[in-house]
Design an enzyme around this catalytic site. Structure first.
Site: not given
Length: 663
Positions: A308, A392
């Site tokens: 990420d 998420y």
């Protein structure tokens, strides 16, 4: 011999300006430079823009040079990518290197690729045929989810690709994650704008049940009754101050709040006051990487893992936070100033939340002998931000407590990545709703902690609880002690946590002692949860090697910033920590950086659907002999009703007169 940090290093002027986050005018000046030199054209996208930090030893010595910025670029028409360094104050490009993507890896994903991929896939006859076989003919309802590709497969070398899954979104307001079209993987070259392959591995039913938690009519329940408001107020305002450079002061703590497009929050020059002395603890603290490896090895999703920070630039997905929703209390917000894909200025309002919160008892004692009753309440300073990366959402919370403790807590929430569920007993996923699965996965974070415990030169000791064998020194068998082992080299400092031994790591300054003659120290307390579970020969093991150990220690180097290397996207692996530590440099009594891996191993449960309650992970840095005694003896009582002696003092003293004290 320790290298002292001069007092001038802790002022809030020149050093603070040198470390401040990029400013709008600096972004604009860098963009003009790139355009003038022909590096930023109509098809070129800015992938990353951030401050190229000067060597900390030069900065702390007062040698503050003109600020430089690192900018990564990609021409989506040709695929040509550049890694550049610019100095707008000197109106020059310091360096510009064209990348060999087969060796270097690719620059991080740019936002244009997300929309581009769906457009390309929607036109592909093979994908359309695969959808028709499943009875899906309304293309407008089919969302194509582009995912980082991992490593290049045969015939993919040198290409910039995305591997894609498909989801059904019944209406524009529908939660598409509820309806995965599992079994079909599409491989897209985003430069040539072609579908390289449509892999139709399995035909699983598309789950039909919706998951629209955001729609009150779908929830089909009235709001829960009986919850009275909680109001948090500070009538006299907060106890901290923060200036335009992000320099913050609170209850003896001092540090600088910064923000980076890749790492998100970056904290510089963390110091704590000790009887008028401003003592350094950490020079730079950040979340340098996070990887989410998925554990389903099936042909359609073996590649599924996401970096990420390195692939998607976590900080660039920062949320604008809302008072009363994301942050409660007397809140101070800071904006994040970023560069957009064209080199323009993009401001995320209220990206950083700063506030104080009560955390219960700081210390308390009711004494059986002298009859005194004393207690103090603890509070902590919270510096946080939230980012949404795909499905998420992650909250990152740095905590500073009155007793000298520093903590980082990550809060994971949002929507789990879904799949079709093959059937009862499937070994690699949970069933969340009828026919809806969620693959097992991990969230593994790497905190980069550039330590300066009372000076630049530090060392690390591993501390463990040890049971002492019965013998002359332990005749009753009740004795236990601790072992302390110095970690002297990079190879010896690659360590796993062990909660059965209460293993922790003590960061000491061998040249500075406390009043008892022992080296001052801060202790890293790990949670000790599982590290990377993938096989040592797997692709993800090579790319996320940092996540195979809870602790790495390296000597400071200004160009060693990210644990999986600078360019993670489609890199073959081996970059970052494994490459640097191959030299096996000394980490004993020198300028060191700690890399701490922590995280979650997630076996999703039905309660995680359709939106996941927060799960948390983190670590703590606590003073250990850093202070000469409890540093919070000067904390005042909370109210006029909470004072030394306390209510009931005389009653307790009378009780002591009547009984024999004991514990």
């Amino acid at each position: 011999m320790t290298t002292e940090i001069p007092p001038s290093a802790h002022d809030t002027s020149a050093l603070a300006r040198a470390l401040a986050s990029p400013r709008a005018e600096e972004i604009t000046a860098c963009t003009a430079l790139l355009q003038r030199e022909g590096l930023l054209g109509p098809d070129t996208h800015v992938s990353y823009f951030g401050l190229a930090e000067q060597d900390k030893r030069e900065l702390l010595a007062g040698d503050i040079a003109a600020r430089r910025f690192r900018v990564m670029l990609i021409d989506l028409k040709t695929g040509l990518s550049h890694d550049t360094t610019l100095c707008p104050d000197e109106d020059r490009i310091v360096s510009a290197r064209a990348l060999d993507v087969t060796v270097d890896g690719h620059v991080p994903v740019v936002l244009a690729e997300f929309a581009l991929v769906e457009e390309i896939v929607h036109r592909d006859d093979r994908w359309l045929a695969a959808m028709r076989r499943r009875g899906l003919t309304d293309v407008s309802r089919l969302r194509v989810n582009p995912l980082s590709a991992g490593v290049a497969g045969p015939g993919e070398e040198g290409r910039r690709i995305q591997r894609c899954f498909t989801f059904v979104q019944k209406t524009p307001d529908d939660l598409g994650w509820a309806h995965p079209v599992d079994g079909v993987t599409v491989v897209v070259d985003v430069v040539t704008r072609e579908v390289l392959a449509v892999e139709d591995h399995a035909e699983l039913p598309v789950p039909d049940e919706d998951g629209n938690f955001h729609d009150p009519s779908w929830v089909a329940r009235p709001p829960r009754a009986g919850l009275k408001p909680i109001e948090i107020t500070q009538p006299q305002g907060p106890s901290f101050t923060v200036d335009d450079n992000g320099s913050l002061e609170w209850a003896g703590w001092s540090f600088q709040v910064g923000f980076d497009q890749r790492e998100g929050l970056v904290l510089h020059n963390i110091t704590v006051d000790d009887a008028g002395r401003r003592r350094p603890v950490v020079y730079r603290a950040s979340l340098a990487e996070m990887v989410v490896p998925y554990g389903d090895p099936s042909p359609q999703r073996w590649f599924q893992n996401f970096f990420d920070c390195g692939e998607y630039l976590l900080g660039g997905f920062a949320n604008s936070l809302e008072l009363g929703c994301d942050c409660v209390g007397d809140i101070t917000y800071l904006d994040a100033v970023l560069a957009d894909a064209s080199g323009g200025v993009r401001t995320v309002p209220q990206a950083i939340c700063i506030h104080e919160e009560d955390t219960g008892i700081l210390w308390k004692h009711t004494d059986n002998w002298n009859g005194s009753t004393d207690s103090r309440r603890n509070r902590r300073l919270v510096v946080s931000f939230f980012a949404t990366v795909g499905n998420y959402d992650y909250g990152f919370y740095w905590y500073f407590s009155l007793d000298g403790t520093i903590e980082l807590e990550v809060k994971a929430t949002g929507v789990v990545f879904t799949s079709g569920y093959p059937g009862p007993g499937y070994a690699y996923a949970s069933e969340l709703a009828p026919g809806l699965g969620a693959p097992y996965h991990q969230h593994l974070f790497s905190a980069r902690l550039d330590m300066t415990v009372d000076g630049i030169d530090n060392a690390v000791d591993e501390v463990e609880a040890v049971a002492v064998p019965r013998g002359p020194d332990n005749p009753t068998g009740t004795g236990f002690t601790q072992s302390v082992t110095r970690l002297r080299t990079e190879s010896g400092a690659q360590r796993l946590a062990d909660n059965t031994r209460n293993r922790s790591w003590l960061v000491t300054n061998p040249s500075v002692t406390n009043r008892l003659g022992n080296p001052v120290a801060y202790q890293l307390h790990p949670e000790g949860r599982p590290v990377l579970l993938a096989d040592a020969d797997s692709d993800i093991h090579g790319r996320a090697a940092y996540a195979t150990r809870h602790l790495w220690v390296t000597p400071y180097a200004p160009d060693e910033n990210y644990p999986s290397g600078d360019l993670v996207n489609m890199h073959a692996g081996g970059a970052g920590l494994p490459a640097w530590t191959a030299a096996d440099r000394s980490v004993d009594d020198t300028d060191i950086v700690l890399w701490h891996t922590f995280g979650l191993t997630h076996f999703p449960r039905p309660e995680d659907w359709p939106v996941m309650p927060v799960d948390t992970t983190g670590f703590a840095l606590k003073p250990y002999g850093f202070f000469d005694r409890n540093p919070t003896l000067d904390i005042p009582a909370a109210t006029a009703h909470c004072h030394p002696g306390g209510p009931g003092h005389h009653d307790h003293a009378h009780h002591h007169d009547q009984e024999t004290a004991g514990a």
